[in-house]
Design an enzyme around this catalytic site. Structure first.
Site, PDB file in Angstrom:
ATOM      1  N   ASP A  95       1.818  12.929   0.650  1.00  0.00           N
ATOM      2  CA  ASP A  95       1.429  11.757  -0.120  1.00  0.00           C
ATOM      3  C   ASP A  95       0.005  11.992  -0.620  1.00  0.00           C
ATOM      4  OD1 ASP A  95       0.589   9.397  -1.166  1.00  0.00           O
ATOM      5  OD2 ASP A  95       1.342   8.136   0.470  1.00  0.00           O
TER       6      ASP A  95
ATOM      7  N   TYR B  33      -1.171   5.456   5.258  1.00  0.00           N
ATOM      8  CA  TYR B  33      -0.583   4.374   4.473  1.00  0.00           C
ATOM      9  C   TYR B  33       0.120   4.985   3.275  1.00  0.00           C
ATOM     10  CZ  TYR B  33      -0.287   0.220   1.447  1.00  0.00           C
ATOM     11  OH  TYR B  33       0.142  -0.801   0.630  1.00  0.00           O
TER      12      TYR B  33
ATOM     13  N   LYS C 279      -3.051   6.568  -8.361  1.00  0.00           N
ATOM     14  CA  LYS C 279      -4.506   6.430  -8.515  1.00  0.00           C
ATOM     15  C   LYS C 279      -5.077   7.287  -9.659  1.00  0.00           C
ATOM     16  CE  LYS C 279      -4.853   4.151  -4.198  1.00  0.00           C
ATOM     17  NZ  LYS C 279      -4.303   4.328  -2.869  1.00  0.00           N
TER      18      LYS C 279
HETATM   19  C1  LIG Z   1      -2.922   3.672  -2.464  1.00  0.00           C
HETATM   20  C2  LIG Z   1      -1.950   4.496  -1.730  1.00  0.00           C
HETATM   21  C3  LIG Z   1      -0.564   4.268  -1.823  1.00  0.00           C
HETATM   22  C4  LIG Z   1       0.025   3.075  -2.511  1.00  0.00           C
HETATM   23  O1  LIG Z   1      -0.171   3.081  -3.881  1.00  0.00           O
HETATM   24  P1  LIG Z   1      -0.037   1.681  -4.677  1.00  0.00           P
HETATM   25  O2  LIG Z   1      -0.208   2.087  -6.109  1.00  0.00           O
HETATM   26  O3  LIG Z   1      -1.109   0.800  -4.152  1.00  0.00           O
HETATM   27  O4  LIG Z   1       1.315   1.135  -4.392  1.00  0.00           O
HETATM   28  C5  LIG Z   1       0.284   5.163  -1.215  1.00  0.00           C
HETATM   29  N1  LIG Z   1      -0.192   6.215  -0.535  1.00  0.00           N
HETATM   30  C6  LIG Z   1      -1.509   6.463  -0.415  1.00  0.00           C
HETATM   31  C7  LIG Z   1      -1.970   7.668   0.331  1.00  0.00           C
HETATM   32  C8  LIG Z   1      -2.429   5.610  -0.989  1.00  0.00           C
HETATM   33  O5  LIG Z   1      -3.736   5.849  -0.832  1.00  0.00           O
END
Ligand SMILES: *Cc1c(COP(=O)(O)O)cnc(C)c1O
Length: 426
Positions: free
Chosen positions: A237, A142, A265
């Protein structure tokens, strides 16, 4: 005082679905959400006054626990000097420098407000830099709710993608190739077929959004090599893994340097803050130096940045935090495994540092298809029994649990004991 259910009914009158992000609705565990009033350290308290040991940690940011003193102090101080200027502040450079010094693959960075925004911008940058349009992603990874990444695999193994949400157009979906995780053959084939049209490969270096699934040995290196060989940009990511699995993220832990990195995060200390960064020559393609447009009224917001600096400074100055997280998390892993075995419940536990998932199945779990073989009904029941005993787990089988430095050995042991009682009831 309203109950959780009353608060949800009220919220549904004014907020679409009653929540501002769908996973919060608890549908995956057949329930309705808790509404939180406060959090401190490893504990959160809902509006009915129930206290829980928290393994969600706002989905990852709270590596230091809730309301960590240095973070709260920094936020308060920053807010008193205005919450926003829409102009540069010195603190943005301080945070950027912390990130650049920690991450091997990042020479320059750009701050954004959410992980979604950062991945969207990283893809645009990769497309602008290479002059190509296709993107490779992996099923179950994701990257936020970016149109071109809300795409499911096409019907054939190597066809272009299909929309995974209404509202994503076929044209956009067809710019994305979705492949199974941990499968080198699949990416070799994709690049043989489309190599000269692919702008980037984007991957979670340790998957966390289909439950935790670490890469098999050599996999990331192969993906990166195949990507780079074709002249495409390799994007890690690290929104979840960055500063979570190690200081410097998965790229430092796994010793592989990506071309671009996406962060979020942990780097915001619980405030809305994310970033993307990477090689200086690629980052130079961004406006105002280059032709790729990217912007944000509140990007680099001083309050969010102050929280990020406070959190990262704690982590940098106290490397013992990562060692402690490892010990706590290993203890939790061992306790959950032992408890399940004693009660004859088949589980497969995957962990990388302080992120872990307890899959209700025998395993092994190497990709989304494997993860989907889990017994989600059993998970839902387990989740409910844990919650009733005061342990707040992510409300879906396919999410990571997070341990924070505020967790104590007593917390972990209480969770292990509660889990054994839950396993016995399943
Ligand atoms: C949480 C997450 C996102 C999205 O971040 P948001 O701040 O919720 O838009 C993208 N990539 C990864 C791997 C994530 O865990």
């Amino acid at each position: 005082m309203a109950s959780n259910l009353e608060a949800f009914e009220e919220a549904r009158k004014y907020i679409a679905g009653g929540v501002n992000s769908p996973v919060r609705a608890f549908r995956a565990v057949g329930d309705t959400p808790l509404f939180f009033a406060s959090g401190y350290g490893s504990k959160v308290t809902d509006i009915e006054g129930h206290e829980y040991i928290d393994y969600v940690g706002s989905w990852g940011p709270h590596i230091l626990g809730h309301a960590s003193e240095p973070v709260i102090t920094a936020i308060t101080r920053a807010a008193r000097s205005s919450t926003s200027f829409g102009a540069p502040t010195v603190s943005e450079t301080v945070l950027a420098r912390l990130i650049v010094e920690a991450l091997p693959g990042v020479d320059r960075v750009r701050l954004t407000n959410s992980g979604t925004e950062a991945t969207m911008s990283a893809l645009r940058l990769a497309r602008g830099f290479t002059g190509r349009s296709l993107v490779v992603k992996f099923a179950g990874c994701y990257h936020g709710h970016v149109d071109s990444l809300l795409v499911a695999a096409g019907s054939g193994a190597l066809t272009l993608g299909n929309p995974d949400s209404k509202g994503v157009s076929d044209a956009v979906a067809q710019e994305t190739i979705v492949l199974p995780y941990n499968d080198v053959g699949a990416i070799e084939h994709a690049f043989q077929k489309y190599g000269d049209r692919i702008a980037a490969t984007i991957i979670e270096p340790v998957a966390g959004n289909m439950g935790v699934i670490p890469p098999v040995r050599g996999y990331l290196e192969s993906v990166a090599a195949i990507t780079n060989e074709a002249g495409a940009v390799f994007i890690m990511d690290e929104v979840m893994t960055g500063f979570r699995v190690a200081w410097g993220g998965a790229q430092r832990l796994l010793e592989h340097k990506p071309d671009l990195t996406v962060l979020g995060k942990v780097i915001g200390g619980g405030m809305p803050l994310a970033a993307f960064g990477g090689r200086a020559d690629i980052m130079a393609a961004l406006a105002p130096d280059g032709p790729v447009y990217q912007a944000g009224t509140l990007s680099g917001n001083p309050v969010a940045v102050s929280a990020g600096i406070a959190a990262l400074t704690q982590l940098r100055n106290n490397p013992g935090i990562y060692r402690r997280l490892e010990v706590l998390s290993a203890r939790l892993e061992h306790g959950l495994r032992t408890g399940a075995a004693r009660c004859g419940v088949p589980v497969y536990l995957a962990r990388c540092g302080s992120m872990l998932t307890l899959f209700f199945q025998d395993g092994p779990v190497r990709n989304l298809a494997d993860a989907k073989r889990s017994d989600t009904k059993r998970f839902a029941l387990f989740h409910k029994i844990m919650r009733e005993q005061g342990h707040y787990l992510p409300p879906s089988q396919f999410e990571a649990w997070f341990v924070s430095n505020a967790h104590t050995f007593k917390d972990i042991d209480a969770t292990i004991d509660a889990a054994e009682r839950a396993f016995a009831e399943l």
